[in-house]
Each structure stands twice: as C-alpha cells, then as structure tokens.
Design an enzyme around this catalytic site. Sequence first.
Site, PDB file in Angstrom:
ATOM      1  N   LYS A  22       0.841  -1.211   0.000  1.00  0.00           N
ATOM      2  CA  LYS A  22       0.000   0.000   0.000  1.00  0.00           C
ATOM      3  C   LYS A  22       0.872   1.256   0.000  1.00  0.00           C
ATOM      4  O   LYS A  22       0.686   2.173  -0.783  1.00  0.00           O
ATOM      5  CB  LYS A  22      -0.907   0.023   1.229  1.00  0.00           C
ATOM      6  CG  LYS A  22      -1.572   1.380   1.483  1.00  0.00           C
ATOM      7  CD  LYS A  22      -2.433   1.371   2.725  1.00  0.00           C
ATOM      8  CE  LYS A  22      -1.700   1.544   3.997  1.00  0.00           C
ATOM      9  NZ  LYS A  22      -1.358   2.949   4.321  1.00  0.00           N
ATOM     10  N   ASN A  23       1.848   1.297   0.911  1.00  0.00           N
ATOM     11  CA  ASN A  23       2.628   2.518   1.090  1.00  0.00           C
ATOM     12  C   ASN A  23       3.631   2.777  -0.020  1.00  0.00           C
ATOM     13  O   ASN A  23       4.180   3.864  -0.110  1.00  0.00           O
ATOM     14  CB  ASN A  23       3.305   2.497   2.467  1.00  0.00           C
ATOM     15  CG  ASN A  23       2.268   2.656   3.558  1.00  0.00           C
ATOM     16  OD1 ASN A  23       1.107   3.002   3.292  1.00  0.00           O
ATOM     17  ND2 ASN A  23       2.658   2.380   4.785  1.00  0.00           N
ATOM     18  N   CYS A 118      -5.230  13.259  12.567  1.00  0.00           N
ATOM     19  CA  CYS A 118      -5.184  11.809  12.374  1.00  0.00           C
ATOM     20  C   CYS A 118      -5.233  11.142  13.740  1.00  0.00           C
ATOM     21  O   CYS A 118      -4.708  11.682  14.713  1.00  0.00           O
ATOM     22  CB  CYS A 118      -3.895  11.421  11.649  1.00  0.00           C
ATOM     23  SG  CYS A 118      -3.658   9.631  11.540  1.00  0.00           S
ATOM     24  N   ARG A 123       0.648  14.711  13.005  1.00  0.00           N
ATOM     25  CA  ARG A 123       1.132  14.462  11.633  1.00  0.00           C
ATOM     26  C   ARG A 123       1.119  15.708  10.755  1.00  0.00           C
ATOM     27  O   ARG A 123       0.459  15.749   9.714  1.00  0.00           O
ATOM     28  CB  ARG A 123       0.366  13.323  10.983  1.00  0.00           C
ATOM     29  CG  ARG A 123       0.443  12.036  11.781  1.00  0.00           C
ATOM     30  CD  ARG A 123      -0.242  10.881  11.100  1.00  0.00           C
ATOM     31  NE  ARG A 123       0.518  10.384   9.962  1.00  0.00           N
ATOM     32  CZ  ARG A 123       0.100   9.358   9.196  1.00  0.00           C
ATOM     33  NH1 ARG A 123      -1.043   8.779   9.469  1.00  0.00           N
ATOM     34  NH2 ARG A 123       0.820   8.943   8.198  1.00  0.00           N
ATOM     35  N   VAL A 125       2.585  18.541   7.993  1.00  0.00           N
ATOM     36  CA  VAL A 125       3.277  18.375   6.704  1.00  0.00           C
ATOM     37  C   VAL A 125       4.327  19.464   6.492  1.00  0.00           C
ATOM     38  O   VAL A 125       4.753  19.732   5.354  1.00  0.00           O
ATOM     39  CB  VAL A 125       2.273  18.333   5.532  1.00  0.00           C
ATOM     40  CG1 VAL A 125       1.391  17.087   5.603  1.00  0.00           C
ATOM     41  CG2 VAL A 125       1.434  19.612   5.468  1.00  0.00           C
ATOM     42  N   ASP A 308       4.512   0.528  12.090  1.00  0.00           N
ATOM     43  CA  ASP A 308       3.295  -0.077  11.538  1.00  0.00           C
ATOM     44  C   ASP A 308       3.118  -1.534  11.943  1.00  0.00           C
ATOM     45  O   ASP A 308       2.113  -2.156  11.586  1.00  0.00           O
ATOM     46  CB  ASP A 308       3.292   0.045  10.008  1.00  0.00           C
ATOM     47  CG  ASP A 308       3.215   1.493   9.550  1.00  0.00           C
ATOM     48  OD1 ASP A 308       3.495   1.747   8.369  1.00  0.00           O
ATOM     49  OD2 ASP A 308       2.896   2.364  10.386  1.00  0.00           O
ATOM     50  N   ARG A 400      -8.578  -0.394   4.420  1.00  0.00           N
ATOM     51  CA  ARG A 400      -7.633   0.569   3.846  1.00  0.00           C
ATOM     52  C   ARG A 400      -6.288  -0.064   3.535  1.00  0.00           C
ATOM     53  O   ARG A 400      -5.569   0.403   2.661  1.00  0.00           O
ATOM     54  CB  ARG A 400      -7.415   1.739   4.812  1.00  0.00           C
ATOM     55  CG  ARG A 400      -8.674   2.533   5.141  1.00  0.00           C
ATOM     56  CD  ARG A 400      -8.318   3.771   5.927  1.00  0.00           C
ATOM     57  NE  ARG A 400      -7.358   4.594   5.160  1.00  0.00           N
ATOM     58  CZ  ARG A 400      -6.973   5.794   5.584  1.00  0.00           C
ATOM     59  NH1 ARG A 400      -7.422   6.270   6.727  1.00  0.00           N
ATOM     60  NH2 ARG A 400      -6.112   6.509   4.875  1.00  0.00           N
TER      61      ARG A 400
END
Length: 422
Positions: A22-23, A118, A123, A125, A308, A400
């Site tokens: 996914k990432n 989140c 988080r 940017v 993760d 997800r």
Amino acid sequence: MDSILVSGGGELNGQIPIAGAKNACLTLMPATLLSEEPLTLTNAPRLSDIKTMTELLQSLGAEVTSLQDGQVLAMSSHDINNHTADYDIVRKMRASILVLGPMLARDGHAVVSLPGGCAIGARPVDLHLKALEALGAELELKDGYVHAKAPGGLKGGTVDFPLVSVGATENVLMAATLAKGTTVINNAAREPEIVDLADCLRKMGAQIDGDGTSTITVQGVDRLHGATHPVVTDRIELGTYMLAPAICGGEVELLGGRLNLVGAFCEKLDAAGISVEETDRGLKVARRSGRISAVDVVTEPFPGFPTDLQAQMMALLCTADGTSVLEEKIFENRFMHAPELIRMGAQIDVHGGTATVTGVDRLKGAPVMATDLRASVSLILAGLAAEGETVVSRVYHLDRGYEHVVGKLSGVGAKIERIKGQ
Ligand code: EPZ
C-alpha cells in the site's frame, strides 16, 4: 458498518500470498503526474486507499484504469486540467499530499488541501513544504489549502531534514526529478518504499543515486517518459501475517516474503522464540516452543522496528512469558489498541510513549473496536489466540490496508468471518 467475527484457538498451517505494498503504491501512483506518457503499475494491492488515490488523480484529469482484477493500474497524465486536490478527497487519506511535489514539478503550480488531523498523531506536513521551498517553490497557506507555485520551474537544492519523514522524502524526491540542477536530500527516509519509488522513477528516465541510504542525490532532467513497474511486496502485511502462526502456533509460509524487508522485526521474533526461514517462495514462520518469551521493542525509521507493526507485536506479547516494554517513537498517539486488548484480558500499562505488557496465560474473546488501520488487525490477531469469540467492529479501517483478510486467514485454518452491516 461491517465487523469481523473471530473464534479463537487452533493452530494455523499453510500458505498466505503477500500483496503489493500500500505505502509504495500510494507514492508510485502520483509519479504518473511527472510524465505525459503512460505509467503502468503491476502487483498493485486492492485496497480502499488505492481507490481514493485513483479518485484523486482522476479529479486532476489523469486516466487511471484498473485491470486484471485490480492488480494492474494503467495510468496516463497526458491531460491534467485541474491543479487543485480537493479537501473532500484529501481528508479521506493523508497520502494525498503526495500529489503536491509532482504537480508543482510538472506545471509550476498546485493547490492541495492540508490533510487535517489523524487518530495516531498530529502528523503535520511542514517538512514537505520546507523541502519544496528548498527547491524554490513559493508556498502560501490559505483557507486550509497549500497554494504552491514555481515560476520558471523548480531548481535543484539541498534539503536537510531535521527528522526522518517517509512522505516528505517521497514528495521532494519526485519533485527533484524535473528540477533544474542537482538536489541533495540529507537525512532522507530509507524505507523499501522509497527505494521502490526511486527504481520506478529511474525506469521513467530520472537520475537518482543513494536511495536506501540517508543521502539521496537527484540530477534533474527536462522530461520523464513512460514505464511499467511492479509494486514491491508489502512488508507490513508480511509482518502482520508472520505473527499469525507466532500467536496461534503452527507453520505458515508467506509467499513473496523477503527477509531484507523485515530484518529488525525478525530479530525480535527470534528473541521471542519464533523461527523464520527463507524458502524459494518466501518466508516460513513457526513457533519453536510452547510459550513465547517477552521482548522489548522500540519503533524507529527503517531499518529499525517499524511503527506499523507495533500494534500487531503488542497482540503477540500479551501472552508472552514475562514483561515486555514497547516504546513508540514515531507517533505520539499510537497505543489506542491497548484499551481494546485490555478488554480481552491483557495486562498493559501505558504511560506516554511507553507501554508495559505483562504476559497472561490466555486472552478471552470480547467485542472490541478498531480505531485505526494497524490497531484493527492487531485485534484480529489477538482474537485468533483468545478463548471464545471476538467481534471487531469498524473494520473499514482494515479495508484501507489489508485485502482479503478473511480469505487469507481462513485459508490457513482460522475461524474467521465478516459480518455485514452491523
Ligand atoms: C508513512 O507515513 C506511512 N504512510 C505510515 O504508514 C508510516 O507509519 C510512516 O510513514 C512511518 O513509517 C504511507 O506511506 C502512506 P512520516 P508518513 O512522514 O509519511 C512527523 C500505515 O499504517 N512529521 O515518516 O506520514 C510525523 O508527525 C501508515 O500504513 C512531521 O513532523 O510518516 C511523524 O511523527 C500509518 N512533519 C514522523 O514525522 C512532516 O512534515 C514520521 O512521519 C512530516 C512528518
């Protein structure tokens, strides 16, 4: 909302195929914006986040066609006619910010909604924005959007990251491929997803060195061409399913798994008494002795222990022999699975970024609630080993990042099913 019912107990044996990451896919897809020629991704995972990125790219005017049951993404950004990434899409998925660098590099202007809050942390940017400013971008934050422009195009520069950021590294790496001159990215993230992105960009004609190390150098080029690229194996899905036989007993082969994707994680499994061996098709995982041993874990950027996999590892350590200390160093609020595991009889003490887990003989099934992607799968893992039934609600989080969870786990003997609309 769907939920998942798990009936615990029983060993797991067999094989589980591991999908594309996914990432990696979420940063490879925006790379299509860097060229007017087609970019095709193979081995793509079938996940709701990939659908969201597809929706975002299509909203900008890109063509994204899903083929072969979703495992191939044929993309073309020949006719980009909109340079605004709308809040309604961006709020669903923070990785949407990864269209900023490529759009700016391609056409010299972009407007991208700020992602917002989140569950696992603030988080921000800011590092993405500072890095693009180092390449000459002019940025203005207005009405919840980043308004970016680069009159005359981006220029090579030096980016010094104060802390390691996967997303900021990916954003500036993509932007730098079309910037005039040389860009040096210091303290860059070293994740396999970064190396996969660099491999794909090189296939498109980019000049990149040092990916996988802390210093990446990019020589800008005038244009990039099309390419076809296989998405790297998902090391987080891999690690998650390696924990299934670890927590339940048995022996499972993870097809497509590679040791170099999960080195630090395997060291902890070994210390806990779990055997991992490479096969010609992947990795074989089995529990050596009756009860696993407690181990301490600190999450770090790659090649350290991945954040993760922290929640999933906690599920394993709930029934370890002894006390384990887990330190979450990447995100400030990533222990929300702990109260749910405590509902299943676990003994966990959380203080700030440290969780102390005192192993119990056995967990007990209970109704629990998923709070984020990795927390949701840690509750499923805990349910596999618990006495009785566990019902995990809010599994939209799971969709997800995990495809066919029920199919993959029941394929190795788990008693698991999806309950529609509860
Ligand atoms: C990526 O998120 C992954 N997401 C995350 O996976 C993963 O947990 C994370 O990297 C760390 O490995 C994707 O690739 C889509 P970061 P990202 O920028 O890029 C701070 C999952 O479960 N930071 O490396 O957003 C930040 O707050 C997800 O699949 C700033 O302060 O992570 C965090 O504390 C969850 N300013 C730390 O850096 C910035 O501008 C690392 O974040 C950027 C980040």
